[in-house]
Scaffold this active site. Structure first.
Site, short mmCIF file in Angstrom:
data_model
loop_
_atom_site.label_atom_id
_atom_site.label_comp_id
_atom_site.label_asym_id
_atom_site.label_seq_id
_atom_site.Cartn_x
_atom_site.Cartn_y
_atom_site.Cartn_z
N LYS A 115 0.82 -1.21 0.00
CA LYS A 115 0.00 0.00 0.00
C LYS A 115 0.86 1.27 0.00
O LYS A 115 0.42 2.32 -0.44
CB LYS A 115 -0.95 0.00 1.20
CG LYS A 115 -1.86 -1.23 1.24
CD LYS A 115 -3.30 -0.87 1.21
CE LYS A 115 -4.28 -2.02 1.06
NZ LYS A 115 -3.82 -3.38 1.00
C1 LIG Z 1 -4.31 -4.49 0.18
C2 LIG Z 1 -3.50 -5.73 0.07
C3 LIG Z 1 -3.76 -6.73 -0.90
C4 LIG Z 1 -4.91 -6.61 -1.88
O1 LIG Z 1 -4.71 -5.65 -2.86
P1 LIG Z 1 -5.94 -5.07 -3.72
O2 LIG Z 1 -5.38 -3.99 -4.54
O3 LIG Z 1 -6.94 -4.60 -2.70
O4 LIG Z 1 -6.47 -6.21 -4.53
C5 LIG Z 1 -2.93 -7.84 -0.95
N1 LIG Z 1 -1.92 -8.00 -0.06
C6 LIG Z 1 -1.64 -7.08 0.88
C7 LIG Z 1 -0.53 -7.34 1.83
C8 LIG Z 1 -2.41 -5.92 0.98
O5 LIG Z 1 -2.12 -5.02 1.95
#
Ligand SMILES: *Cc1c(COP(=O)(O)O)cnc(C)c1O
Length: 501
Positions: A115
């Protein structure tokens, strides 16, 4: 470049309007009116370092930003010291026979999760956008978090001029490490508060504050404006396109011929990360198959196989919590593209989802989804086995989200008799962030003290524990307040220095 809404194709907004507004008034998501074809420029793009590539791609979409504004955003967000001193992402080849796979490590940022790639730059996009779309206003970011997003947003907005950020987390719903990450948050413009209850309670309170017209007016009188760091903001999606181009450049540098197709594998929750890969493919990146990996909340894997999206099912709490989601908001953007940008059809499907919890796309859309995507899932046990196998067979330590993706990639290879092309697997979190789950998967004891777990993982992997996790216990706790749902609004006013007015 203008932006329209998935539920109103007539709309035309500038990039800064789309980013400042976040979501369209009728509930649709903002999408660019077209995607540039970069096939001709690919050879030169693939030679760029990460920041140069990011600037080149952003320039195509943020056409009301100046080159200097874009450069400032990129330089501040992806400063080397925030990302372990090197490129913000790393591509690690794993070479087991029959599986030419590369892990795209997206977790070298300040909070050890992918993120950061978007939330480090969103604050800068947002402040430039506000300057153009709502001059003189200061942004107040309100976020309810189930864990990872809150911390990544706090780190991103920390000390960014023209912004303040307040995060509500459910008192009964985050892990001890996640809580500690948030309550020790540094910065002069940040606030963190627990809400009595679970994530839904926190989310409901925040939504209520967002839609409170009287409160909005009060803020406006102080030149303040509520804004959201939510993952449906175009300013969070755009940065994710960059790393798929960068990863392909790394493949070419490692010896593959330019033009070699590749598969992309993504552990998926809200469908943001894999949608960015789809957009990269639309822009000319030679991606063969988009492989969508789900955990036990396999609503997307089912949709890809059947064309029916059905959220009416049991919700599972898994060891890959950031993928525990039953409404994948960004899927709306894919369906908009595949339905020939038909906002009437989109409004109908999304209406059915809101009303009945279910919709079915017609054959024309379903066949395109199946041509582009492969979807499968893996349970907690499968993820744990994969963590252990990767360690034993390839001496590589991965987190439970990444393990879901590797497991699904192996299913895909099995179903297709191996793979003839290289695959980029998105690795979305540092294994140190989920030390308990990872140690149990390796059949090692889990200690009560997090420091001990981090040390054990460091010893097993040969990596250093990320400093920001290792020093967490020593940091002073800054935020202790717990409020009820009813008190949340008063807390917001207090935080803004408007209490009692
Ligand atoms: C948010 C997140 C995801 C999922 O990603 P999206 O873009 O919501 O599909 C996968 N792995 C981790 C560690 C995340 O923080």
């Amino acid at each position: 470049m203008r932006y329209k809404s998935t539920r109103n194709s007539q709309l035309r907004l500038t990039a800064s309007q789309a980013i400042a507004q976040g979501i369209s008034e009728e509930g649709g998501l903002f999408v660019p009116e077209s995607f540039p074809d970069l096939t001709q420029q690919l050879p030169s793009l693939l030679q760029m370092d990460y920041k140069t590539l990011a600037k080149a791609i952003f320039q195509l979409f943020l056409t009301d930003f100046t080159g200097e504004e874009i450069a400032n955003c990129v330089e501040q967000a992806y400063a080397a010291e925030k990302f372990g001193g090197a490129q913000p992402v790393k591509v690690t080849p794993l070479t087991k026979q029959g599986e030419p796979k590369f892990l795209l490590e997206l977790w070298h940022g300040p909070t050890c999760a992918f993120k950061d790639m978007a939330l480090q730059i969103l604050p800068y996009f947002l402040t430039v956008s506000l300057k153009k779309a709502a001059p003189g206003k200061e942004a107040v970011i309100l976020t309810a978090t189930s864990g990872d997003t809150g911390k990544a947003a706090l780190e991103g907005f920390k000390n960014v001029p023209g912004t303040r950020i307040l995060v509500f987390y459910p008192r009964d719903g985050v892990s001890p490490t996640q809580k500690l990450q948030m309550v020790t948050q540094e910065g002069t413009n940040v606030g963190v508060c627990a809400i009595e209850g679970n994530f839904d309670d926190a989310q409901t309170s925040v939504k209520r504050i967002f839609t409170n017209a009287a409160l909005k007016e009060k803020l406006a009188a102080h030149n303040l404006l509520f804004s959201s760091a939510n993952s449906i903001n175009w300013g969070r999606l755009l940065p994710q396109i960059v790393y798929y181009f960068f990863a392909y450049g790394e493949l070419i540098r490692s010896g593959y011929a330019q033009g070699t197709p590749m598969d992309v594998v993504v552990p998926t929750g809200n469908f943001g990360n894999i949608l960015a890969a789809y957009y990269a493919k639309k822009m000319g990146l030679p991606i063969r198959k988009l492989i969508c990996a789900s955990n036990a909340n396999k609503v997307l894997a089912d949709f890809i196989r059947t064309g029916t999206y059905d959220r009416r099912r049991e919700f599972y709490t898994t060891t890959s919590p950031s993928m525990d989601i039953l409404i994948s908001s960004n899927l709306e953007r894919l369906l908009y593209a595949l339905s020939g940008e038909n906002s009437e059809r989109l409004s109908r499907w999304m209406g059915e989802l809101a009303e009945n919890g279910c919709y079915t796309v017609e054959e024309d859309v379903r066949s395109q989804v199946q041509e582009l995507f492969y979807g499968a899932w893996c349970d907690d046990q499968g993820a744990a086995e994969t963590i252990r196998e990767l360690m034993e067979e390839e001496n590589y330590l991965c987190d439970p989200h990444t393990a879901v993706a590797v497991h699904v990639y192996r299913q895909y290879c099995k179903e297709n008799g191996g793979s003839s092309v290289p695959a980029i697997i998105a690795s979305t979190a540092s294994p140190f962030k989920f030390s308990g789950t990872v140690l149990s998967a390796l059949q090692r004891p889990v200690a009560a003290q997090e420091e001990e777990n981090l040390q054990n993982l460091a010893q097993i992997s040969g990596w250093c524990a990320p400093e920001q996790l290792a020093t967490l216990q020593e940091k002073p706790v800054r935020f202790r307040q717990v409020v009820s749902k009813e008190q949340a609004e008063a807390y917001v006013l207090d935080f803004l220095g408007m209490g009692g007015c």
